[in-house]
Design a protein around this motif. Sequence first.
Motif, PDB file in Angstrom:
ATOM      1  N   HIS A 192      21.977   5.624 -45.989  1.00 54.19           N
ATOM      2  CA  HIS A 192      21.295   5.191 -44.760  1.00 54.19           C
ATOM      3  C   HIS A 192      20.050   4.378 -45.111  1.00 54.19           C
ATOM      4  O   HIS A 192      19.241   4.790 -45.927  1.00 54.19           O
ATOM      5  CB  HIS A 192      20.915   6.425 -43.934  1.00 54.19           C
ATOM      6  N   GLY A 193      19.890   3.209 -44.503  1.00 54.16           N
ATOM      7  CA  GLY A 193      18.713   2.379 -44.703  1.00 54.16           C
ATOM      8  C   GLY A 193      17.685   2.641 -43.613  1.00 54.16           C
ATOM      9  O   GLY A 193      18.033   2.743 -42.437  1.00 54.16           O
ATOM     10  N   TRP A 243      13.071  12.796 -50.920  1.00 55.41           N
ATOM     11  CA  TRP A 243      12.929  12.002 -52.134  1.00 55.41           C
ATOM     12  C   TRP A 243      11.466  11.813 -52.466  1.00 55.41           C
ATOM     13  O   TRP A 243      10.624  11.678 -51.589  1.00 55.41           O
ATOM     14  CB  TRP A 243      13.583  10.627 -51.949  1.00 55.41           C
ATOM     15  N   LEU A 244      11.163  11.749 -53.765  1.00 55.82           N
ATOM     16  CA  LEU A 244       9.828  11.400 -54.234  1.00 55.82           C
ATOM     17  C   LEU A 244       9.873   9.927 -54.615  1.00 55.82           C
ATOM     18  O   LEU A 244      10.541   9.541 -55.570  1.00 55.82           O
ATOM     19  CB  LEU A 244       9.426  12.243 -55.450  1.00 55.82           C
ATOM     20  N   GLU A 268      11.497  11.796 -46.357  1.00 58.65           N
ATOM     21  CA  GLU A 268      12.703  12.482 -45.900  1.00 58.65           C
ATOM     22  C   GLU A 268      13.615  11.498 -45.188  1.00 58.65           C
ATOM     23  O   GLU A 268      13.172  10.749 -44.320  1.00 58.65           O
ATOM     24  CB  GLU A 268      12.338  13.622 -44.951  1.00 58.65           C
ATOM     25  N   CYS A 269      14.879  11.490 -45.561  1.00 58.20           N
ATOM     26  CA  CYS A 269      15.857  10.615 -44.918  1.00 58.20           C
ATOM     27  C   CYS A 269      16.085  11.093 -43.484  1.00 58.20           C
ATOM     28  O   CYS A 269      16.371  12.278 -43.261  1.00 58.20           O
ATOM     29  CB  CYS A 269      17.174  10.647 -45.691  1.00 58.20           C
ATOM     30  N   PRO A 270      15.961  10.203 -42.498  1.00 58.77           N
ATOM     31  CA  PRO A 270      16.165  10.623 -41.106  1.00 58.77           C
ATOM     32  C   PRO A 270      17.621  10.938 -40.783  1.00 58.77           C
ATOM     33  O   PRO A 270      17.905  11.616 -39.790  1.00 58.77           O
ATOM     34  CB  PRO A 270      15.677   9.424 -40.288  1.00 58.77           C
ATOM     35  N   SER A 271      18.561  10.498 -41.617  1.00 61.47           N
ATOM     36  CA  SER A 271      19.974  10.741 -41.356  1.00 61.47           C
ATOM     37  C   SER A 271      20.464  12.068 -41.936  1.00 61.47           C
ATOM     38  O   SER A 271      21.032  12.886 -41.223  1.00 61.47           O
ATOM     39  CB  SER A 271      20.794   9.585 -41.924  1.00 61.47           C
ATOM     40  N   PRO A 286      11.068  -0.817 -46.918  1.00 53.96           N
ATOM     41  CA  PRO A 286      12.480  -0.484 -46.703  1.00 53.96           C
ATOM     42  C   PRO A 286      12.968   0.455 -47.809  1.00 53.96           C
ATOM     43  O   PRO A 286      12.529   0.369 -48.955  1.00 53.96           O
ATOM     44  CB  PRO A 286      13.181  -1.837 -46.769  1.00 53.96           C
ATOM     45  N   TYR A 287      13.859   1.368 -47.458  1.00 51.78           N
ATOM     46  CA  TYR A 287      14.410   2.298 -48.436  1.00 51.78           C
ATOM     47  C   TYR A 287      15.839   2.638 -48.041  1.00 51.78           C
ATOM     48  O   TYR A 287      16.157   2.753 -46.860  1.00 51.78           O
ATOM     49  CB  TYR A 287      13.567   3.572 -48.513  1.00 51.78           C
TER      50      TYR A 287
END
Length: 78
Positions: free
Chosen positions: A62-63, A44-45, A36-39, A54-55
């Motif tokens: 958002h990185g 995403w799978l 899950e994106c923190p932003s 890193p993603y």
Amino acid sequence: MALGGKSYVVLTEGDTEKKVRASESWLEMLRRWIVECPSCSEVWLIVGARENDPYVCKTCGHGFSIRLPTEAADLNGR
């Protein structure tokens, strides 16, 4: 002496991680790969995701570093 048509796989020392993960259930693998994106909270799978990889979120850009869920979070339904 023939092997009777059976195929065998020989694992080297580098394959021990694969050997351990082979006993892991599909549900456990999916839990580890769902990120899950923190932003923006988009989910995403990411097949093969590992701790601290890193993603960059494809929705908001958002990185962040991938964090695997903890046991406490799993127990709380998260």
